[in-house]
Design a protein around this motif. Sequence first.
Motif, mmCIF file in Angstrom:
data_model
loop_
_atom_site.group_PDB
_atom_site.id
_atom_site.type_symbol
_atom_site.label_atom_id
_atom_site.label_comp_id
_atom_site.label_asym_id
_atom_site.label_seq_id
_atom_site.Cartn_x
_atom_site.Cartn_y
_atom_site.Cartn_z
ATOM 1 N N HIS A 177 0.999 -3.852 -8.606
ATOM 2 C CA HIS A 177 2.217 -3.323 -7.979
ATOM 3 C C HIS A 177 2.847 -4.383 -7.074
ATOM 4 O O HIS A 177 4.054 -4.601 -7.114
ATOM 5 C CB HIS A 177 1.924 -2.067 -7.159
ATOM 6 N N GLU A 178 2.042 -5.044 -6.274
ATOM 7 C CA GLU A 178 2.571 -6.078 -5.375
ATOM 8 C C GLU A 178 3.199 -7.219 -6.159
ATOM 9 O O GLU A 178 4.288 -7.694 -5.810
ATOM 10 C CB GLU A 178 1.455 -6.610 -4.472
ATOM 11 N N LEU A 179 2.535 -7.673 -7.212
ATOM 12 C CA LEU A 179 3.073 -8.768 -8.017
ATOM 13 C C LEU A 179 4.375 -8.363 -8.697
ATOM 14 O O LEU A 179 5.329 -9.145 -8.737
ATOM 15 C CB LEU A 179 2.045 -9.207 -9.062
ATOM 16 N N MET A 180 4.437 -7.156 -9.226
ATOM 17 C CA MET A 180 5.659 -6.706 -9.888
ATOM 18 C C MET A 180 6.802 -6.549 -8.885
ATOM 19 O O MET A 180 7.937 -6.925 -9.173
ATOM 20 C CB MET A 180 5.414 -5.400 -10.639
ATOM 21 N N LEU A 181 6.506 -6.009 -7.727
ATOM 22 C CA LEU A 181 7.551 -5.885 -6.705
ATOM 23 C C LEU A 181 8.093 -7.254 -6.316
ATOM 24 O O LEU A 181 9.296 -7.432 -6.158
ATOM 25 C CB LEU A 181 7.020 -5.170 -5.476
ATOM 26 N N TYR A 182 7.215 -8.204 -6.180
ATOM 27 C CA TYR A 182 7.622 -9.559 -5.789
ATOM 28 C C TYR A 182 8.452 -10.227 -6.880
ATOM 29 O O TYR A 182 9.506 -10.798 -6.623
ATOM 30 C CB TYR A 182 6.389 -10.409 -5.463
ATOM 31 N N HIS A 183 7.981 -10.170 -8.125
ATOM 32 C CA HIS A 183 8.645 -10.902 -9.206
ATOM 33 C C HIS A 183 9.840 -10.192 -9.817
ATOM 34 O O HIS A 183 10.811 -10.837 -10.191
ATOM 35 C CB HIS A 183 7.634 -11.214 -10.324
ATOM 36 N N VAL A 184 9.801 -8.887 -9.923
ATOM 37 C CA VAL A 184 10.861 -8.154 -10.619
ATOM 38 C C VAL A 184 11.924 -7.643 -9.653
ATOM 39 O O VAL A 184 13.110 -7.729 -9.919
ATOM 40 C CB VAL A 184 10.266 -6.982 -11.425
ATOM 41 N N TYR A 185 11.497 -7.121 -8.522
ATOM 42 C CA TYR A 185 12.439 -6.473 -7.611
ATOM 43 C C TYR A 185 12.775 -7.331 -6.395
ATOM 44 O O TYR A 185 13.168 -6.823 -5.375
ATOM 45 C CB TYR A 185 11.866 -5.132 -7.148
ATOM 46 N N GLU A 186 12.584 -8.647 -6.497
ATOM 47 C CA GLU A 186 12.807 -9.536 -5.350
ATOM 48 C C GLU A 186 14.177 -9.455 -4.840
ATOM 49 O O GLU A 186 15.166 -9.394 -4.836
ATOM 50 C CB GLU A 186 12.432 -10.972 -5.674
#
Length: 69
Positions: free
Chosen positions: A60-69
Amino acid sequence: MIMHFQFKPLFENKNIPGWNFSFYHKKQRFTGVYHQTGKIEWTSNTPEQEEMEALKSQIHELMLYHVYE
């Protein structure tokens, strides 16, 4: 710890949410689908139950960082 995390859109139209992801954990490769709602659908090996929540949190943290930056 997650290593070599990669993701790509599920659909050619990148405006449609949903992503395939893969990573290595303890020398084992895992793949899955990350849905817009945050639901994770495993498409290969499923992590052991005692590691599941920690891995989901990291994804979840990685996706938030990369996709929803």
